[in-house]
Motif scaffolding. Sequence first.
Motif, PDB file in Angstrom:
ATOM      1  N   ASP A   1       1.673  12.690   6.938  1.00  0.00           N
ATOM      2  CA  ASP A   1       2.775  11.936   7.538  1.00  0.00           C
ATOM      3  C   ASP A   1       4.096  12.687   7.355  1.00  0.00           C
ATOM      4  O   ASP A   1       4.949  12.694   8.242  1.00  0.00           O
ATOM      5  CB  ASP A   1       2.893  10.553   6.894  1.00  0.00           C
ATOM      6  CG  ASP A   1       1.736   9.645   7.250  1.00  0.00           C
ATOM      7  OD1 ASP A   1       1.178   9.795   8.350  1.00  0.00           O
ATOM      8  OD2 ASP A   1       1.385   8.784   6.428  1.00  0.00           O
TER       9      ASP A   1
ATOM     10  N   HIS B   1      -9.314   0.815   4.425  1.00  0.00           N
ATOM     11  CA  HIS B   1      -7.861   1.027   4.507  1.00  0.00           C
ATOM     12  C   HIS B   1      -7.534   2.429   5.001  1.00  0.00           C
ATOM     13  O   HIS B   1      -6.736   2.600   5.948  1.00  0.00           O
ATOM     14  CB  HIS B   1      -7.228   0.799   3.137  1.00  0.00           C
ATOM     15  CG  HIS B   1      -5.777   1.160   3.066  1.00  0.00           C
ATOM     16  ND1 HIS B   1      -4.792   0.377   3.630  1.00  0.00           N
ATOM     17  CD2 HIS B   1      -5.145   2.237   2.523  1.00  0.00           C
ATOM     18  CE1 HIS B   1      -3.611   0.940   3.434  1.00  0.00           C
ATOM     19  NE2 HIS B   1      -3.795   2.065   2.756  1.00  0.00           N
ATOM     20  N   TYR B   2      -8.139   3.437   4.394  1.00  0.00           N
ATOM     21  CA  TYR B   2      -7.787   4.804   4.759  1.00  0.00           C
ATOM     22  C   TYR B   2      -8.433   5.242   6.071  1.00  0.00           C
ATOM     23  O   TYR B   2      -7.915   6.145   6.746  1.00  0.00           O
ATOM     24  CB  TYR B   2      -8.145   5.760   3.624  1.00  0.00           C
ATOM     25  CG  TYR B   2      -7.232   5.601   2.429  1.00  0.00           C
ATOM     26  CD1 TYR B   2      -5.856   5.778   2.571  1.00  0.00           C
ATOM     27  CD2 TYR B   2      -7.721   5.245   1.180  1.00  0.00           C
ATOM     28  CE1 TYR B   2      -4.992   5.621   1.498  1.00  0.00           C
ATOM     29  CE2 TYR B   2      -6.866   5.082   0.098  1.00  0.00           C
ATOM     30  CZ  TYR B   2      -5.503   5.266   0.259  1.00  0.00           C
ATOM     31  OH  TYR B   2      -4.652   5.098  -0.800  1.00  0.00           O
TER      32      TYR B   2
ATOM     33  N   THR C   1       1.831   7.326   4.118  1.00  0.00           N
ATOM     34  CA  THR C   1       0.555   7.029   3.479  1.00  0.00           C
ATOM     35  C   THR C   1      -0.129   8.294   2.988  1.00  0.00           C
ATOM     36  O   THR C   1      -0.866   8.258   2.002  1.00  0.00           O
ATOM     37  CB  THR C   1      -0.376   6.289   4.464  1.00  0.00           C
ATOM     38  OG1 THR C   1       0.298   5.140   4.976  1.00  0.00           O
ATOM     39  CG2 THR C   1      -1.661   5.837   3.774  1.00  0.00           C
TER      40      THR C   1
ATOM     41  N   HIS D   1      -8.989  11.167   0.686  1.00  0.00           N
ATOM     42  CA  HIS D   1      -7.676  10.866   1.247  1.00  0.00           C
ATOM     43  C   HIS D   1      -6.630  11.803   0.673  1.00  0.00           C
ATOM     44  O   HIS D   1      -6.655  12.134  -0.517  1.00  0.00           O
ATOM     45  CB  HIS D   1      -7.308   9.414   0.913  1.00  0.00           C
ATOM     46  CG  HIS D   1      -5.906   9.048   1.255  1.00  0.00           C
ATOM     47  ND1 HIS D   1      -5.436   9.018   2.552  1.00  0.00           N
ATOM     48  CD2 HIS D   1      -4.857   8.709   0.471  1.00  0.00           C
ATOM     49  CE1 HIS D   1      -4.170   8.671   2.554  1.00  0.00           C
ATOM     50  NE2 HIS D   1      -3.791   8.471   1.306  1.00  0.00           N
TER      51      HIS D   1
ATOM     52  N   LYS E   1      -4.527   5.322  12.829  1.00  0.00           N
ATOM     53  CA  LYS E   1      -3.079   5.140  13.000  1.00  0.00           C
ATOM     54  C   LYS E   1      -2.376   6.497  13.062  1.00  0.00           C
ATOM     55  O   LYS E   1      -1.475   6.704  13.893  1.00  0.00           O
ATOM     56  CB  LYS E   1      -2.518   4.318  11.848  1.00  0.00           C
ATOM     57  CG  LYS E   1      -0.999   4.183  11.869  1.00  0.00           C
ATOM     58  CD  LYS E   1      -0.476   3.525  10.603  1.00  0.00           C
ATOM     59  CE  LYS E   1       1.045   3.549  10.570  1.00  0.00           C
ATOM     60  NZ  LYS E   1       1.590   2.993   9.299  1.00  0.00           N
ATOM     61  N   TYR E   2      -2.784   7.428  12.212  1.00  0.00           N
ATOM     62  CA  TYR E   2      -2.152   8.755  12.205  1.00  0.00           C
ATOM     63  C   TYR E   2      -2.336   9.448  13.545  1.00  0.00           C
ATOM     64  O   TYR E   2      -1.405  10.063  14.080  1.00  0.00           O
ATOM     65  CB  TYR E   2      -2.734   9.606  11.078  1.00  0.00           C
ATOM     66  CG  TYR E   2      -2.222  11.026  11.087  1.00  0.00           C
ATOM     67  CD1 TYR E   2      -0.988  11.331  10.525  1.00  0.00           C
ATOM     68  CD2 TYR E   2      -2.955  12.057  11.686  1.00  0.00           C
ATOM     69  CE1 TYR E   2      -0.498  12.641  10.549  1.00  0.00           C
ATOM     70  CE2 TYR E   2      -2.474  13.354  11.708  1.00  0.00           C
ATOM     71  CZ  TYR E   2      -1.241  13.642  11.141  1.00  0.00           C
ATOM     72  OH  TYR E   2      -0.751  14.915  11.179  1.00  0.00           O
TER      73      TYR E   2
ATOM     74  N   TYR F   1      -6.067   4.039   8.508  1.00  0.00           N
ATOM     75  CA  TYR F   1      -4.911   4.939   8.499  1.00  0.00           C
ATOM     76  C   TYR F   1      -5.176   6.182   9.363  1.00  0.00           C
ATOM     77  O   TYR F   1      -4.278   6.653  10.079  1.00  0.00           O
ATOM     78  CB  TYR F   1      -4.582   5.384   7.072  1.00  0.00           C
ATOM     79  CG  TYR F   1      -3.757   6.648   7.066  1.00  0.00           C
ATOM     80  CD1 TYR F   1      -2.399   6.610   7.389  1.00  0.00           C
ATOM     81  CD2 TYR F   1      -4.342   7.892   6.825  1.00  0.00           C
ATOM     82  CE1 TYR F   1      -1.648   7.777   7.447  1.00  0.00           C
ATOM     83  CE2 TYR F   1      -3.602   9.055   6.879  1.00  0.00           C
ATOM     84  CZ  TYR F   1      -2.254   8.988   7.195  1.00  0.00           C
ATOM     85  OH  TYR F   1      -1.521  10.140   7.266  1.00  0.00           O
ATOM     86  N   GLU F   2      -6.398   6.724   9.297  1.00  0.00           N
ATOM     87  CA  GLU F   2      -6.724   7.912  10.084  1.00  0.00           C
ATOM     88  C   GLU F   2      -6.506   7.657  11.576  1.00  0.00           C
ATOM     89  O   GLU F   2      -5.971   8.507  12.300  1.00  0.00           O
ATOM     90  CB  GLU F   2      -8.173   8.341   9.834  1.00  0.00           C
ATOM     91  CG  GLU F   2      -8.457   8.858   8.425  1.00  0.00           C
ATOM     92  CD  GLU F   2      -7.825  10.210   8.159  1.00  0.00           C
ATOM     93  OE1 GLU F   2      -7.519  10.920   9.126  1.00  0.00           O
ATOM     94  OE2 GLU F   2      -7.657  10.555   6.971  1.00  0.00           O
TER      95      GLU F   2
END
Length: 355
Positions: free
Chosen positions: A154, A223-224, A150, A116, A230-231, A227-228
């Motif tokens: 971002d 979690h990450y 995050t 990450h 979401k990004y 996030y990927e």
Amino acid sequence: MLNILAAVLLFGFIVLVHEFGHFLLAKCSGIGVVEFSVGMGPRIFSVEKGETRYSIKALPFGGSCMMVGEDAENTDPKAFNNKPVLSRIAVIAAGPVFNFILAFLFAMIIVAQIGHDAPVLTGVMEGSPAEEAGLQAGDCITKINGRHITAYRDIMLYTFSHPGQEMKVQFTRPAEAGTKESDGPTSGFVTLTPRFSEEYQSYMMGVQFGGYQKIHGIGQLIHYSAYEVKYCVVSTIDSLGMLFRRQIRADEAVTGPVGIVNMVGETVQESRQISARAVVLTLANWVLLLSSSLGIMNLLPIPALDGGRLVFLLIELVRGKPVDPEKEGMVHMAGMAVLMALMVLVLFNDIRNLL
């Protein structure tokens, strides 16, 4: 040639998963499925099982799920339009949802392998807006103008999609060695405005980062990975916003299947010269990007797309009765005509860029 074939199959696989989402929820909801096909164009093989024909078609990309009574009135109790509105909403939404699930699974492969990119500064450039504002090495950026940060990507995305805009940057700073007043990090904020760099041809804060960090445990992996996805969704939305604000041209923001296949083929070719692991990570990253983008694009409230159909179903849910099927059909027909015209323009632009 093998790289192009791999790209075509990859793109087709993503679309196929989307259609499988519709298929699975239709079956679970008791909706009749006339045909589920792998590929497009003329059939080269098919078999009937129960009420459904399963087909393999000539063109090795995409797929389709044709349901009973999907686009016309039908008295069959298994017809799509005769099912409860919530069931129909679930069936239509399943395609994009399956794209997000697929993106998440491939994000887990990427995160497990490379880790990450934490938004922790390793330094600031001399004379940059970041240095003038007081940011320093070790600071962890947590928010920019209220948007949660995050990863350092971002920050890059926000700077790119809001060029030259003043930014309120919130951060945490680790406690200095020997400090007695505090046992942990302190938080604060600064206000700065990125400046245009002639060297890099973009607006920059002047911050430096240290790269990727390994993740620890299944909790961080989940979690990450989330996030990927979401990004990818946020970057797609930001790109559309820049397009509508005329900050970027349409030919820079929109790429069709031909352009995508070409880009995938080129990156696969480059990664093959490095290692097999690089090829796997390249393909996984393309699945993550394309699948999440396909999911969000299909949810846009545009007639003929899943999002447009969901709008009519939500109206039906609120008012307690469906919109006149004839009027809805006309709207979707007009939307399909516009989409086809756009696809022709995008295809022309893809071919022009390849020449």
